[in-house]
Design an enzyme around this catalytic site. Structure first.
Site, PDB file in Angstrom:
ATOM      1  N   GLU A 334      -4.568  -4.818   6.146  1.00 21.49           N
ATOM      2  CA  GLU A 334      -4.248  -5.542   4.920  1.00 21.49           C
ATOM      3  C   GLU A 334      -5.303  -6.625   4.736  1.00 21.49           C
ATOM      4  O   GLU A 334      -5.609  -7.375   5.667  1.00 21.49           O
ATOM      5  CB  GLU A 334      -2.868  -6.191   4.999  1.00 21.49           C
ATOM      6  CG  GLU A 334      -2.536  -7.015   3.753  1.00 21.49           C
ATOM      7  CD  GLU A 334      -1.208  -7.745   3.826  1.00 21.49           C
ATOM      8  OE1 GLU A 334      -0.847  -8.417   2.849  1.00 21.49           O
ATOM      9  OE2 GLU A 334      -0.529  -7.650   4.873  1.00 21.49           O
ATOM     10  N   GLU A 512       6.102  -5.453   8.452  1.00 23.28           N
ATOM     11  CA  GLU A 512       5.193  -6.560   8.767  1.00 23.28           C
ATOM     12  C   GLU A 512       5.942  -7.638   9.551  1.00 23.28           C
ATOM     13  O   GLU A 512       7.174  -7.647   9.600  1.00 23.28           O
ATOM     14  CB  GLU A 512       4.594  -7.143   7.490  1.00 23.28           C
ATOM     15  CG  GLU A 512       5.592  -7.754   6.533  1.00 23.28           C
ATOM     16  CD  GLU A 512       4.922  -8.359   5.316  1.00 23.28           C
ATOM     17  OE1 GLU A 512       3.697  -8.539   5.339  1.00 23.28           O
ATOM     18  OE2 GLU A 512       5.631  -8.678   4.350  1.00 23.28           O
TER      19      GLU A 512
END
Length: 866
Positions: A334, A512
């Site tokens: 990311e 996450e």
């Protein structure tokens, strides 16, 4: 032609009425009534349309004075101006008429020019007053508008320097929920209720206005006894008036000390105080203080230098790794942003992202991150590292840009990155802001090949119905949600339900914020696909992430070196899907291919179809049994043939020795057929052959695509234009077809050389792309001529305006300052039923007309005989 304004003549004397109608009819549409009673009926029927009333005083049934008293009591009629007509010219009669609400007083006999001038003047004054009133007051609540509230507060402060004042502002907690759950009319009623509370709060001594949506403000003389009870009472009263319980307003108080500040800044400070306590139960109001002042000063300091910081490259990309749970391998990243300020040091996104979202700078920053991310991927591709995907954030502000798809496509094309490598993260809350706008935009992005992730899933509210409508590929579970859910017993949390929901929706799941081994084990147990978090790695600079890529590259090279070179180079990091109900066959094929590929196994038709749908872009080949339970192999082949995204996956089908079955499978799209029982060598050879054949076809397709492109500009050439125009559909019409020509290019080539001419051609090709959409067709038609086909351009004047815009943009470009050249264009509206070759002929006629008239402009071909 504008419609005439309507005037109502109320007169019992027929001759006088006819005379007035005759005077007015050339300028106005005249309505008639014989007395006040009839006039009220006319008003009731078309009140909003009447601009003025001419009223006789002495009439039967209902006289003029009675009529005036009635309309003055009716708000919807009271604003219509009235001119009283009478035989008497006494001062007493005039005063009586004006006192009853008349605007003007005229006596008989009538003087036509005087009447027309007075009527026109009064109508103009009324319209001007209406415009001013619209500017001054909010149309929904009746409070002052924001601009006029600011003006009135400024005047009050200037005229009363000895008095002390406070500004109070309020904001409703989760006002959007009110509109979403109860509907917009209920939300409007709530806003009107708040307006009545403000009006009651300030009385005649204060000033109140509506700033925006659910934000209100008022100016009050200073009081020192603010307490929660005061504002709780306001909430209670609001609940009674609006019939909405548990509606909570957050209030902010700014004590006006610095009168040199703009009123808007004063209100911002009060609203900042209100936002400080949003989401805090039991907190109803907050005062603007030094802490908030320091925060505002810091935000202003950031705002002052943000453009310069972006230009200087102070914003840098950090990458947080994502890992596949099934393989424990690096599977992506990311992209995050950090601000490396020369004096302040590294700034966390929390210090500047919320501010940039508020002031709109986030769109520039996001585009910078997208660009830098694609540049990094291109650099790593050139070094030969495994082509992992990287996800980037798309803020809700980006979504409302009309050119979002064009910006993203231009970015990936600039760096040669497939759209599927750039994953787009859109927060769950953004989907609830304007679902229709988001869904439309995201569908367009998915169609172009981008992978869509719903970020922070579990942090907001998403109905199952809404989730079912959203165009998604990946759910990304919110960090706090993961941490709270994994702390619960496995049978108590809802993670398992969410995983089942994701499987049903054919979505991958990323978790996450994974920080502990226990969280990872729980996620692995319930079947999560990918994870990221401090347990694996913190966000890191690109150089540090590259070291992980090198390690992955080494692992791949060691693991994927095939003992038999017949399959070497046919695919990298892709799946071989073994769709086989017999465990013995699956084990044999797993042993054969397991050292070179990621192996996926399915034992039923439904499992097979689900895997193909989810991982279509990652499958290198399929070994498919025709006798799968619940959905046989022929049904799978049918889906593969129907779905364009996966039709070119090589498929080896297996089944009992049967010539008719083999022929049927090949006709259904299988690349080869292997009889059961088969040997490992047979499957390996046939699979290698099928994969080579698929790669050859894809290369041919790429060469064919390249053959349709102009080498200099990257636009289509004539061949590509022909192919693209054949793909147009009826719903694309009407289309605007432009033919542009670069003026005097031969002279430039002769004077400055062909390199200069080529620069101008490339420049115009880029400019044409910038001023059109990615869905439009652009081609270099030959030499210095260009074709543009713009979809759904129905209005001829709009098409001409676009052509002029392109010609003007080229004329104002930096290159044209050095060379005496311009661009001239011709445009035709095409309804699709005529061959494009005929349309280009007509566009050429328009271009020729433009060149005869004045170069550097665009001409529209009208009434063409085609």
């Amino acid at each position: 032609m504008n419609a005439k304004k309507k005037i109502l003549v109320v007169e019992d004397n027929e001759i006088n009425r006819m005379l007035l109608c005759e005077i007015l009819k050339s300028e106005y549409e005249v309505l008639e009534a014989e007395n006040g009673q009839e006039a009220l009926a006319v008003l009731k029927k078309c009140n909003d349309e009447i601009s003025l009333i001419l009223l006789d005083i002495v009439m039967p049934v209902m006289d003029g004075h009675t009529f005036l008293s009635v309309i003055q009591k009716t708000p919807s009629y009271a604003s219509v101006p009235v001119i009283v007509t009478t035989q008497s010219d006494s001062e007493e009669d005039e005063i009586a008429a004006l006192s009853s609400g008349a605007t003007e007083f005229i006596t008989k006999p009538y003087r036509p020019q005087a009447i027309l001038r007075r009527v026109a003047s009064i109508i103009r004054l009324r319209e001007t007053a209406a415009i001013i009133n619209q500017f001054q007051f909010d149309s929904l609540t009746g409070l002052y508008s924001k601009e006029f509230f600011y003006r009135r507060v400024k005047e009050t402060l200037e005229h009363n320097p000895e008095k002390e004042y406070d500004i109070l502002c309020s904001d409703i907690e989760n006002f959007k929920l009110v509109n979403d759950i109860f509907g917009v009319p209920a939300g409007d009623r709530l806003l009107c209720s708040i307006a009545s509370i403000y009006a009651k709060l300030v009385g005649e001594k204060g000033i109140c206005g509506r700033l925006h949506a659910d934000q209100f403000a008022c100016l009050l003389e200073r009081r020192y006894d603010y307490a929660d009870e005061f504002f709780v009472q306001a909430d209670t009263e609001l609940g009674k008036i609006s019939n909405m319980r548990n509606t909570v307003m957050k209030w902010g108080v700014y004590a006006v000390e610095d009168r040199t500040l703009a009123v808007g800044q004063m209100c911002d400070r009060a609203l900042l105080a209100a936002r400080k306590i949003k989401g805090q139960y039991g907190k109803h109001y907050s005062r603007y203080d030094d802490d908030l002042r320091n925060q505002m000063l810091h935000e202003q300091a950031i705002t002052d230098i943000m453009e310069e910081a972006l230009a200087e490259g102070q914003f840098v990309i950090y990458l947080q790794p994502k890992y596949s749970i099934s393989t424990d391998r690096l599977a992506g990243a990311e992209a995050l942003v950090r601000w490396e300020h020369p004096q302040w040091g590294i700034q966390s996104p929390a210090a500047f992202i919320p501010l940039f979202e508020k002031n709109g700078f986030i769109t520039k920053l996001d585009q910078y991150v997208w660009d830098r991310t694609c540049a990094v991927m291109q650099e790593w591709d050139e070094k030969g590292y495994p082509p992992i995907p990287i996800s980037v954030n798309v803020s809700r502000a980006d979504v409302y840009q009309v050119d979002l798809t064009e910006v993203l496509m231009k970015t990936v094309q600039t760096y040669g990155i497939p759209p599927s490598r750039l994953h787009l993260e859109i927060t769950e809350s953004a989907y609830t802001e304007d679902p229709e706008q988001i869904i439309t935009t995201v569908r367009r992005l998915r169609k172009l090949g981008f992978i869509i992730e719903m970020d922070d899933f579990g942090s907001g509210y998403s109905s199952l119905n809404m989730l079912n409508q959203l165009p998604l590929d990946i759910l990304k579970l919110d960090m706090k949600f993961i941490q709270s859910e994994t702390a619960k017993p496995i049978d108590k949390g809802i993670l398992g339900f969410i995983m089942g929901l994701a499987r049903w929706m054919k979505l991958s799941v990323v978790a996450e914020g994974v920080e502990t081994r226990e969280q990872l084990d729980r996620l692995r147990e319930i079947g999560c696909d990918f994870v990221q978090g401090y347990f694996f790695a913190r966000p890191m600079p690109c150089a540090d992430f590259e070291a992980l890529l090198k390690r992955l590259d080494t692992e791949v090279a060691e693991k994927d070196t095939p003992p038999d070179k017949s399959l070497q180079g046919e695919a990298s990091l892709g799946y071989i899907l073994i769709a086989e109900e017999d465990e013995t066959y699956r084990r044999e094929l797993r042993s054969l291919f397991g050292g070179r590929y990621q192996i996926a196994e399915t034992a039923t038709g439904q499992e097979t179809l689900g895997f193909i749908i989810r991982f279509e872009r990652e499958i290198s080949a399929v070994v498919l049994s025709l006798t799968l339970p619940d959905l046989d192999g022929f049904s799978i082949l049918e889906v593969l043939q129907r779905e364009k995204n996966v039709w070119n996956i090589p498929v080896i089908v297996t089944g009992r020795p049967d010539i008719r079955m083999e022929e049927q499978a090949i006709e259904a799209g299988a690349d080869d057929f292997a009889y059961k029982p088969y040997s490992s060598g047979t499957i390996e050879r046939r699979l290698a052959h099928a994969m080579r054949r698929t790669m050859t076809y894809e290369r041919e397709q790429a060469l064919q695509e390249e053959a349709g492109r102009d080498y200099l500009t990257g636009l289509l050439n004539r061949r590509g234009l022909s192919e693209a125009s054949r793909a147009l559909r009826k719903e694309d019409a009407p289309l605007a077809v432009y033919l542009f020509d670069l003026d005097d290019l031969k002279q430039i080539n002769d004077t400055y050389g062909h390199e200069s001419g080529d620069r101008l051609i490339k420049k115009f090709g880029s400019l044409l792309s910038e001023h059109t959409r990615s869905s439009d067709i652009l081609a270099r038609f030959g030499g210095d001529e260009f074709i543009a086909v713009i979809r759904q351009m129905g209005a001829a004047d709009t098409a001409l305006k676009k052509g002029e815009e392109i010609c003007r943009a080229f004329q104002e470009g930096e290159l044209t300052e050095h060379f005496a050249t311009s661009c001239t264009g011709g445009v035709v509206i095409w309804d699709y039923d005529v061959p494009i070759a005929n349309i280009i002929v007509e566009a050429d006629k328009a271009l020729y007309r433009a060149k005869r008239g004045m170069k550097g402009h665009c001409c529209l071909q009208k009434g063409c005989d085609i």
